[in-house]
Motif scaffolding. Structure first.
Motif, mmCIF file in Angstrom:
data_model
loop_
_atom_site.group_PDB
_atom_site.id
_atom_site.type_symbol
_atom_site.label_atom_id
_atom_site.label_comp_id
_atom_site.label_asym_id
_atom_site.label_seq_id
_atom_site.Cartn_x
_atom_site.Cartn_y
_atom_site.Cartn_z
ATOM 1 N N PRO A 80 27.121 -21.967 -4.833
ATOM 2 C CA PRO A 80 26.418 -21.096 -5.786
ATOM 3 C C PRO A 80 25.050 -21.621 -6.191
ATOM 4 O O PRO A 80 24.157 -20.839 -6.542
ATOM 5 C CB PRO A 80 27.374 -21.037 -6.990
ATOM 6 C CG PRO A 80 28.715 -21.376 -6.431
ATOM 7 C CD PRO A 80 28.457 -22.346 -5.309
ATOM 8 N N ASP A 81 24.893 -22.943 -6.141
ATOM 9 C CA ASP A 81 23.625 -23.554 -6.554
ATOM 10 C C ASP A 81 22.603 -23.609 -5.433
ATOM 11 O O ASP A 81 21.519 -24.180 -5.597
ATOM 12 C CB ASP A 81 23.874 -24.969 -7.084
ATOM 13 C CG ASP A 81 24.703 -24.963 -8.357
ATOM 14 O OD1 ASP A 81 24.599 -23.983 -9.119
ATOM 15 O OD2 ASP A 81 25.466 -25.926 -8.582
ATOM 16 N N ARG A 84 18.989 -18.277 -5.442
ATOM 17 C CA ARG A 84 19.228 -16.951 -6.051
ATOM 18 C C ARG A 84 18.473 -15.885 -5.285
ATOM 19 O O ARG A 84 17.455 -16.142 -4.639
ATOM 20 C CB ARG A 84 18.746 -16.947 -7.500
ATOM 21 C CG ARG A 84 19.449 -17.897 -8.428
ATOM 22 C CD ARG A 84 18.698 -17.984 -9.745
ATOM 23 N NE ARG A 84 17.377 -18.584 -9.558
ATOM 24 C CZ ARG A 84 16.340 -18.431 -10.390
ATOM 25 N NH1 ARG A 84 16.461 -17.679 -11.453
ATOM 26 N NH2 ARG A 84 15.196 -19.019 -10.147
ATOM 27 N N ASP A 101 23.837 -15.216 -7.073
ATOM 28 C CA ASP A 101 23.660 -16.594 -6.612
ATOM 29 C C ASP A 101 23.947 -16.678 -5.116
ATOM 30 O O ASP A 101 24.199 -15.660 -4.461
ATOM 31 C CB ASP A 101 24.519 -17.570 -7.428
ATOM 32 C CG ASP A 101 26.024 -17.333 -7.269
ATOM 33 O OD1 ASP A 101 26.448 -16.769 -6.241
ATOM 34 O OD2 ASP A 101 26.780 -17.706 -8.189
ATOM 35 N N PHE A 102 23.930 -17.890 -4.574
ATOM 36 C CA PHE A 102 24.048 -18.058 -3.129
ATOM 37 C C PHE A 102 25.437 -17.681 -2.613
ATOM 38 O O PHE A 102 25.612 -17.418 -1.433
ATOM 39 C CB PHE A 102 23.721 -19.500 -2.743
ATOM 40 C CG PHE A 102 23.275 -19.661 -1.318
ATOM 41 C CD1 PHE A 102 22.010 -19.251 -0.919
ATOM 42 C CD2 PHE A 102 24.124 -20.194 -0.365
ATOM 43 C CE1 PHE A 102 21.593 -19.386 0.396
ATOM 44 C CE2 PHE A 102 23.725 -20.334 0.959
ATOM 45 C CZ PHE A 102 22.457 -19.919 1.340
ATOM 46 N N VAL A 107 24.762 -12.942 -11.449
ATOM 47 C CA VAL A 107 24.373 -13.915 -12.466
ATOM 48 C C VAL A 107 23.813 -13.219 -13.704
ATOM 49 O O VAL A 107 24.154 -13.553 -14.838
ATOM 50 C CB VAL A 107 23.329 -14.897 -11.905
ATOM 51 C CG1 VAL A 107 22.836 -15.853 -12.992
ATOM 52 C CG2 VAL A 107 23.900 -15.669 -10.720
ATOM 53 N N ASP A 138 16.558 -20.178 -15.184
ATOM 54 C CA ASP A 138 17.473 -20.668 -14.147
ATOM 55 C C ASP A 138 16.661 -21.502 -13.164
ATOM 56 O O ASP A 138 15.709 -21.010 -12.557
ATOM 57 C CB ASP A 138 18.131 -19.480 -13.436
ATOM 58 C CG ASP A 138 19.315 -19.898 -12.569
ATOM 59 O OD1 ASP A 138 19.280 -21.019 -12.032
ATOM 60 O OD2 ASP A 138 20.244 -19.092 -12.410
ATOM 61 N N ARG A 140 17.611 -22.834 -10.323
ATOM 62 C CA ARG A 140 17.914 -22.671 -8.895
ATOM 63 C C ARG A 140 16.789 -21.907 -8.216
ATOM 64 O O ARG A 140 16.222 -20.963 -8.795
ATOM 65 C CB ARG A 140 19.243 -21.935 -8.723
ATOM 66 C CG ARG A 140 20.446 -22.760 -9.130
ATOM 67 C CD ARG A 140 21.721 -21.965 -9.068
ATOM 68 N NE ARG A 140 21.750 -20.904 -10.065
ATOM 69 C CZ ARG A 140 22.806 -20.123 -10.301
ATOM 70 N NH1 ARG A 140 23.908 -20.286 -9.587
ATOM 71 N NH2 ARG A 140 22.751 -19.201 -11.228
#
Length: 383
Positions: A80-81, A84, A101-102, A107, A138, A140
């Motif tokens: 997820p990290d 985006r 997210d990935f 989100v 965020d 990311r």
């Protein structure tokens, strides 16, 4: 090694890694052996791609649940990290944005209104502003943006070709503008087709190879999936059914010259007809309340609109033979108040064979979600 050969090799690597990530997102994680089998690669070759993606933190390993004895196998899942993706969906009334997210989980979401008379530049500024809002706070990395655009588009060159319900909306270089502003790849798709992609990947179209999304907002469009492929057409205009000549007379409250399907059965036409019938100002909230209260005048307006859409679904049935028609957009929010007369109209117009007709379950952000998923699926690791 020649530069072109190096570039081609890197493109192949990026494509394989993108396909690998797509397979991982489609399930709840895969082992290395399962992944190699699905990609039809030797385990050692698949391992090279896996190790690179693990190193770059685009995927992670987790233990497979449910095994009590011995060492549990490791599953590969998207991290997820890893980054985006933003999806934007807009038309003449509003702009909606979703961040995933990935791992493709939502989100954050946001909505902005478009005012009557807003210029093209003002709308573009509002799109940029809502993107900044949903990515704020965020850390990311932002990796891509997808935009569900009303009307016709040129997806190759990233140009919004035309949309009659926004004054001056013609040949707008939307992908270049957003790409320059945010420094990431930008993918354009027609907004109804964005909704169809969301239904195909996550909603009522999951597992189906033939279905149609019927989108009714300011305009009317159809997102068509045939033999598992989304139809775009030669010039990106497939599904513009709102321009079809409508049978019969215009609804009460519609302009006399409104003889197209959009003119008689779009949300705008329905609200105008309901307002004329009840002699009150009518918006979607009031329409829903009146329908739930059993207002006969409003229910008659919805039945008449449903008959037009039942006729349109019959034409789509003859053309594409879909298994299911999915109603997306504000009319799906009316529940059975619109769906029931629509199903009845489909049975009248298609007595021999009818597709199943259902409401979308993805909500008003389905187009933005589909656009975000498009950006994610089109993304390639930099190699």
């Amino acid at each position: 090694m020649p530069r072109r050969t190096i570039r081609t090799k890197h493109q192949i690597v990026a494509r394989v890694e993108a396909e690998l990530l797509k397979r991982l997102r489609a399930g709840d994680g895969l082992s290395r052996v399962e992944l190699a089998r699905e990609l039809q690669l030797a385990p050692s070759t698949a391992g090279i791609y896996v190790d690179r993606l693990l190193r770059d933190r685009f995927i992670v390993e987790r233990h497979k649940a449910g095994r009590e004895q011995g060492r549990p196998p490791m599953l590969l899942v998207p991290n997820p990290d890893g980054g985006r993706f933003v999806g934007v969906d807009f038309e003449a009334r509003s702009i909606l944005a979703t961040v995933v997210d990935f791992s493709q989980q939502v989100v954050k979401q946001a909505r902005r209104e478009i005012r009557a008379g807003d210029s093209v530049e003002r709308i573009l500024m509002r799109i940029e502003e809502i993107i900044r809002t949903v990515i704020e706070g965020d850390k990311r990395p932002l990796l891509g943006i997808g935009v569900g655009v009303p009307g016709t588009i040129d997806p190759v060159n990233g140009i919004a070709r035309g949309y009659e319900f926004i004054a001056g909306w013609k040949d707008v270089p939307l992908a270049r503008r957003l790409g320059d502003e945010f420094g990431v790849p930008v993918q354009l798709e027609n907004n109804i087709r964005s909704m169809a992609m969301a239904e195909l990947w996550f909603g009522q179209g999951l597992g189906l190879r033939n279905f149609v999304c019927l989108g009714v907002r300011t305009g009317i469009g159809a997102g068509i999936v045939a033999d598992g492929r989304l139809l775009r057409g030669e010039r990106g205009s497939a599904g513009q059914i709102g321009k079809w000549p409508a049978p019969g007379a215009p609804m009460s409250g519609a302009k006399p010259a409104a003889r197209t399907l959009e003119g008689v059965a779009s949300l705008r036409a329905i609200l105008a007809a309901a307002g004329a019938a009840t002699k009150t100002a009518m918006d979607l909230t009031a329409l829903r309340a009146a329908a739930e209260a059993g207002d006969r005048k409003v229910l008659h307006v919805l039945e008449r609109a449903a008959d037009f859409h039942g006729w349109a679904i019959h034409q789509l049935q003859l053309l594409f033979d879909p298994r299911r028609v999915i109603l997306v957009g504000p009319l799906a929010e009316l529940g059975s108040a619109f769906l029931d007369p629509l199903c009845a109209a489909v049975r009248r117009h298609s007595p021999e064979a009818q597709p199943e007709v259902v409401n979308s379950t993805l909500g008003e952000f389905s187009g933005a979600f589909g656009a975000a998923a498009l950006a994610l699926h089109q993304w390639r690791p930099a190699r």
